[in-house]
Design an enzyme around this catalytic site. Structure first.
Site, PDB file in Angstrom:
ATOM      1  N   ASP A 107       3.882   1.092  -3.762  1.00 15.24           N
ATOM      2  CA  ASP A 107       4.429   1.622  -2.513  1.00 15.24           C
ATOM      3  C   ASP A 107       3.789   0.838  -1.373  1.00 15.24           C
ATOM      4  OD1 ASP A 107       5.518   3.536  -4.175  1.00 15.24           O
ATOM      5  OD2 ASP A 107       4.799   5.250  -3.021  1.00 15.24           O
ATOM      6  N   SER A 248      -5.022  -1.222   1.840  1.00 15.37           N
ATOM      7  CA  SER A 248      -5.209  -2.379   0.977  1.00 15.37           C
ATOM      8  C   SER A 248      -3.932  -3.193   0.873  1.00 15.37           C
ATOM      9  CB  SER A 248      -5.657  -1.911  -0.414  1.00 15.37           C
ATOM     10  OG  SER A 248      -6.774  -1.045  -0.308  1.00 15.37           O
TER      11      SER A 248
END
Length: 288
Positions: A107, A248
């Site tokens: 995602d 991230s």
């Protein structure tokens, strides 16, 4: 700016942007940033996020981020990182198992770039060389005229990532670095991907050639947890690893003439938009 797959513009990260604007664009913010990105601070933050002491911050985080817990497996969380790496119900992230379909590993908000002759990318006014990212000129040269795909995860995204095809992976290569946020505001001031801690492996895939799969850590913890550190046979859609607390990034490198990227994603990237994609979703196809 961000668009969904239907072409609608999405406003997001506004609160996070304000904090980052302070950190990167003010004198006091830059002093604080130097402290926050020190490895000892990251280690302390990591221990706290792993401890039961971090449990009280879970509920406020859920409310602020608008996370729907009904989408995830029910359990009693023992720490914030236990919550942050929660597993989503598999039926909510179906994997496109067509052999010709290239799937998103996570995602995220995706931008796709063509790798030019000098392998340099301009991302929000910062410049990145593939050779800097990998610390390996030989591998970087193989990806000339291919694609670089950058998948940026925000703190409210599902923070697990998967293999994009069947095949085998090589040993993981870890590169130490200074941890910074991967938010676009940070990209205007720092060469983020070059400075961040990161890890990469080569995937010898059945349908997309040799793909370099890179995980990039981020500010505060940004810890990368890969399940397979050594040579391993991999299966499309199987979980490769997870990021603990901190926004991230996953970066995929494809060789020339191995993949055709979906037109909406390419058009958004050219126009400066990131595209919202989901774990297991088709984002391209094998180039025949």
């Amino acid at each position: 700016m961000i668009k969904d797959r239907n072409g609608r513009i999405i406003q997001s990260d506004s609160g996070q942007d304000k904090a980052l604007d302070f950190l990167y664009n003010t004198i006091f913010g830059r002093i604080l940033l130097k402290v926050l990105t020190a490895s000892v601070i990251s280690e302390i933050a990591g221990k706290f996020m792993d401890s039961p002491l971090s449990v009280p911050i879970i509920k406020p985080f859920i409310r602020k981020s608008g996370i729907n817990l009904s989408e995830y497996h029910k359990k009693k969380y023992t720490s914030f990182n236990d919550f942050f790496t929660r597993k989503i119900r598999p039926e909510l992230r179906p994997i496109d198992m067509s052999a010709e379909s290239l799937i998103s590993p996570c995602d995220s908000k995706l931008t796709v770039y063509k790798i030019n002759d000098k392998s340099i990318f301009r991302i929000k006014n910062s410049y990145y060389r593939i050779s800097d990212l990998l610390c390996n000129d030989f591998i970087a040269r193989r990806y000339k005229s291919g694609y670089c795909m950058i998948f940026r995860l925000c703190v409210d995204d599902y923070h697990r990532y998967c293999y994009i095809d069947n095949g085998t992976k090589t040993e993981n290569v870890h590169i130490n670095g200074e941890l910074h946020t991967v938010n676009p505001i940070a990209l205007e001031k720092y060469n983020i991907y070059k400075r961040n801690s990161r890890e990469y492996t080569m995937l010898h895939t059945e349908n997309f050639g040799d793909v370099v799969y890179i995980e990039v850590g981020a500010m505060l913890v940004g810890r990368i947890k890969n399940h397979h550190l050594h040579t391993h046979t991999v299966v499309k859609g199987a979980e490769k690893g997870m990021f603990e607390y901190g926004g991230s990034t996953v970066v995929l490198l494809f060789e020339k003439n191995t993949v055709s990227v979906d037109k909406d994603i390419l058009a958004n990237s050219v126009q400066g938009y990131e595209t919202v994609v989901r774990y297991g979703e088709k984002i391209g196809k094998k180039k025949l």
